[in-house]
Scaffold this motif. Structure first.
Motif, PDB file in Angstrom:
ATOM      1  N   PHE A 150      11.310   2.077   2.610  1.00 36.02           N
ATOM      2  CA  PHE A 150      12.345   2.569   1.630  1.00 36.02           C
ATOM      3  C   PHE A 150      11.785   1.265   0.631  1.00 36.02           C
ATOM      4  CE2 PHE A 150      17.007   4.104   1.792  1.00 36.02           C
ATOM      5  CZ  PHE A 150      16.145   5.462   2.471  1.00 36.02           C
ATOM      6  N   ALA A 151      10.777   0.341   1.576  1.00 36.27           N
ATOM      7  CA  ALA A 151      10.740  -1.475   1.074  1.00 36.27           C
ATOM      8  C   ALA A 151       9.435  -0.614   0.092  1.00 36.27           C
ATOM      9  CB  ALA A 151      10.771  -2.334   2.132  1.00 36.27           C
ATOM     10  N   ARG A 152       8.826   0.086   1.377  1.00 38.87           N
ATOM     11  CA  ARG A 152       7.161   0.182   0.602  1.00 38.87           C
ATOM     12  C   ARG A 152       6.997   0.851  -0.526  1.00 38.87           C
ATOM     13  NH1 ARG A 152       3.887   4.390   4.669  1.00 38.87           N
ATOM     14  NH2 ARG A 152       5.381   5.442   4.105  1.00 38.87           N
ATOM     15  N   ALA A 153       8.552   2.280  -0.611  1.00 38.38           N
ATOM     16  CA  ALA A 153       9.121   2.998  -1.998  1.00 38.38           C
ATOM     17  C   ALA A 153       8.618   1.469  -3.224  1.00 38.38           C
ATOM     18  CB  ALA A 153       9.738   3.439  -1.464  1.00 38.38           C
ATOM     19  N   ILE A 154       9.674   1.199  -3.000  1.00 36.04           N
ATOM     20  CA  ILE A 154      10.248   0.300  -4.550  1.00 36.04           C
ATOM     21  C   ILE A 154       9.147  -1.345  -4.602  1.00 36.04           C
ATOM     22  CG2 ILE A 154      12.757   0.441  -4.211  1.00 36.04           C
ATOM     23  CD1 ILE A 154      13.258  -2.165  -3.115  1.00 36.04           C
ATOM     24  N   MET A 155       8.165  -1.336  -3.176  1.00 39.37           N
ATOM     25  CA  MET A 155       7.072  -2.385  -4.493  1.00 39.37           C
ATOM     26  C   MET A 155       6.207  -2.029  -5.759  1.00 39.37           C
ATOM     27  SD  MET A 155       5.376  -5.032  -3.372  1.00 39.37           S
ATOM     28  CE  MET A 155       6.082  -5.399  -1.648  1.00 39.37           C
ATOM     29  N   SER A 156       6.533  -3.196  -6.264  1.00 46.91           N
ATOM     30  CA  SER A 156       5.748  -3.255  -7.441  1.00 46.91           C
ATOM     31  C   SER A 156       4.515  -4.010  -7.815  1.00 46.91           C
ATOM     32  CB  SER A 156       6.484  -2.364  -8.290  1.00 46.91           C
ATOM     33  OG  SER A 156       7.501  -4.180  -8.256  1.00 46.91           O
ATOM     34  N   ASN A 157       3.505  -4.021  -8.673  1.00 47.81           N
ATOM     35  CA  ASN A 157       2.553  -5.170  -8.804  1.00 47.81           C
ATOM     36  C   ASN A 157       3.578  -5.991  -9.852  1.00 47.81           C
ATOM     37  OD1 ASN A 157       0.456  -6.901  -9.521  1.00 47.81           O
ATOM     38  ND2 ASN A 157      -1.000  -4.769  -9.006  1.00 47.81           N
ATOM     39  N   PRO A 158       3.612  -6.742 -10.479  1.00 48.43           N
ATOM     40  CA  PRO A 158       3.807  -8.370 -10.987  1.00 48.43           C
ATOM     41  C   PRO A 158       3.557  -7.876 -12.092  1.00 48.43           C
ATOM     42  CG  PRO A 158       3.916  -9.571  -8.741  1.00 48.43           C
ATOM     43  CD  PRO A 158       3.598  -7.994  -8.515  1.00 48.43           C
ATOM     44  N   ASP A 159       2.161  -8.241 -12.021  1.00 45.68           N
ATOM     45  CA  ASP A 159       1.162  -8.209 -12.880  1.00 45.68           C
ATOM     46  C   ASP A 159       0.470  -6.960 -14.015  1.00 45.68           C
ATOM     47  OD1 ASP A 159       0.338 -10.244 -12.341  1.00 45.68           O
ATOM     48  OD2 ASP A 159      -1.732  -9.777 -11.133  1.00 45.68           O
ATOM     49  N   HIS A 160       1.734  -5.765 -13.511  1.00 44.11           N
ATOM     50  CA  HIS A 160       1.433  -3.995 -13.468  1.00 44.11           C
ATOM     51  C   HIS A 160       3.341  -3.706 -13.841  1.00 44.11           C
ATOM     52  CE1 HIS A 160      -2.201  -4.056 -14.572  1.00 44.11           C
ATOM     53  NE2 HIS A 160      -2.757  -4.241 -13.872  1.00 44.11           N
ATOM     54  N   PRO A 161       4.277  -4.702 -14.683  1.00 40.77           N
ATOM     55  CA  PRO A 161       5.464  -4.669 -14.440  1.00 40.77           C
ATOM     56  C   PRO A 161       5.587  -2.988 -15.281  1.00 40.77           C
ATOM     57  CG  PRO A 161       5.221  -5.330 -16.382  1.00 40.77           C
ATOM     58  CD  PRO A 161       3.838  -6.147 -15.474  1.00 40.77           C
ATOM     59  N   ALA A 162       4.817  -1.988 -15.632  1.00 40.39           N
ATOM     60  CA  ALA A 162       5.188  -0.799 -16.067  1.00 40.39           C
ATOM     61  C   ALA A 162       5.060   0.650 -14.861  1.00 40.39           C
ATOM     62  CB  ALA A 162       3.958  -0.512 -17.551  1.00 40.39           C
ATOM     63  N   ASP A 163       4.272   0.125 -14.103  1.00 36.38           N
ATOM     64  CA  ASP A 163       3.837   0.922 -12.785  1.00 36.38           C
ATOM     65  C   ASP A 163       4.392   1.061 -12.414  1.00 36.38           C
ATOM     66  OD1 ASP A 163       1.769   1.319 -13.916  1.00 36.38           O
ATOM     67  OD2 ASP A 163       0.553  -0.193 -12.532  1.00 36.38           O
ATOM     68  N   SER A 164       5.909   0.443 -12.442  1.00 31.84           N
ATOM     69  CA  SER A 164       7.228  -0.275 -10.575  1.00 31.84           C
ATOM     70  C   SER A 164       7.974   1.107 -11.437  1.00 31.84           C
ATOM     71  CB  SER A 164       8.036  -1.339 -11.269  1.00 31.84           C
ATOM     72  OG  SER A 164       7.833  -2.363 -11.681  1.00 31.84           O
TER      73      SER A 164
END
Length: 260
Positions: A150-164
């Motif tokens: 689950f933690a892996r699935a919700i990981m996002s890049n703060p430099d590219h929030p549109a990819d979250s």
């Protein structure tokens, strides 16, 4: 209702002579918790993989926030981020928990390792597993491995929030877990839905009655490749639909035919 985040139109898919999806329509709207249920082998996991862009349908169209998707996810990023939690957690055994959760950032971002480690720890805190980043999957229980996925699935890049990820897809998240571990996972699914900047929309495939009742608001029943029934979870105890009655009761007598 507003435009759906994800819409499937006339989706069909066969594996050899076995047609698992036959002209299926499906809409997922922002904030919904959708459960896909039905007997084994009726295309539930297949439809998740098609939504995720991991599998190409034989026929039909997929729209992501009104834009038609061409090809698979690797052929072009969707305008709505979609994360997937696989049935068996699908962790890399040779990597630590930290490396598993932060895998996409380690591979695809320019973030410093210290920053990725911080983001990993934040996500592990969200799923109730603080301080385990140094462990390997073999050192975890089945329920813990699910939560790491689950933690892996919700990981996002703060430099590219549109990819979250804006939509999460869960494939049998409580399969193989005891009732207590299942309750932990069910509560986690609901709690993640309410956290700001984490996915408020999800679609879950499950056979487990407690998971159906505790994680879904709307149900879609698949059988023989088609959507045979859909409605609110509260309606499953009152509908006279013979497929729902047989499925929820576990009876061997009824329109659902046993394979083999």
């Amino acid at each position: 209702m507003t435009e759906p985040l994800i819409e499937l139109k006339g989706i069909s898919k066969a594996f050899g002579k076995n047609k698992v999806l036959d002209d299926v329509d499906l809409q997922i709207y922002k904030g919904q918790a959708i459960g896909i249920i039905g007997p084994s082998g009726t295309g539930k996991s297949t439809i998740l993989r098609i939504i995720a862009g991991l599998l190409q349908p034989d026929a039909g169209e997929i729209y992501i926030q009104g834009k038609k998707r061409d090809g698979l996810i690797e052929d072009g990023a969707d305008i709505v981020g979609i994360g997937m939690v696989f049935q068996q957690a699908a962790l890399f055994d040779s990597l630590t928990v930290e490396e598993n959760v932060g895998f996409s950032l380690y591979q695809n971002s320019k973030l410093e390792r210290s920053r990725i480690r911080q983001l990993v720890n934040e996500k592990l805190d969200m799923v109730g597993l603080p301080g385990i980043g140094h462990l390997y999957p073999s050192e975890l229980s089945g329920g813990m491995r699910k939560r790491v996925s689950f933690a892996r699935a919700i990981m996002s890049n703060p430099d590219h929030p549109a990819d979250s990820p804006e939509v999460l897809l869960y494939d049998e998240p409580t399969a193989g877990l005891d009732p207590i571990a299942s309750t932990v996972i069910e509560d986690l699914i609901r709690s993640l839905q309410s956290i700001q900047d984490v996915c408020s929309t999800y679609c879950i495939v499950t056979h487990q009655e407690s998971t159906i009742r505790r994680t879904a608001d709307r149900l879609i029943f698949l059988y023989e490749g088609k959507v045979q029934w859909q409605g609110k979870v509260s309606e499953i105890d009152h509908t006279d639909h013979p497929l729902i009655r047989q499925f929820m009761s576990g009876s061997i007598n009824g329109p659902i035919q046993l394979v083999g």
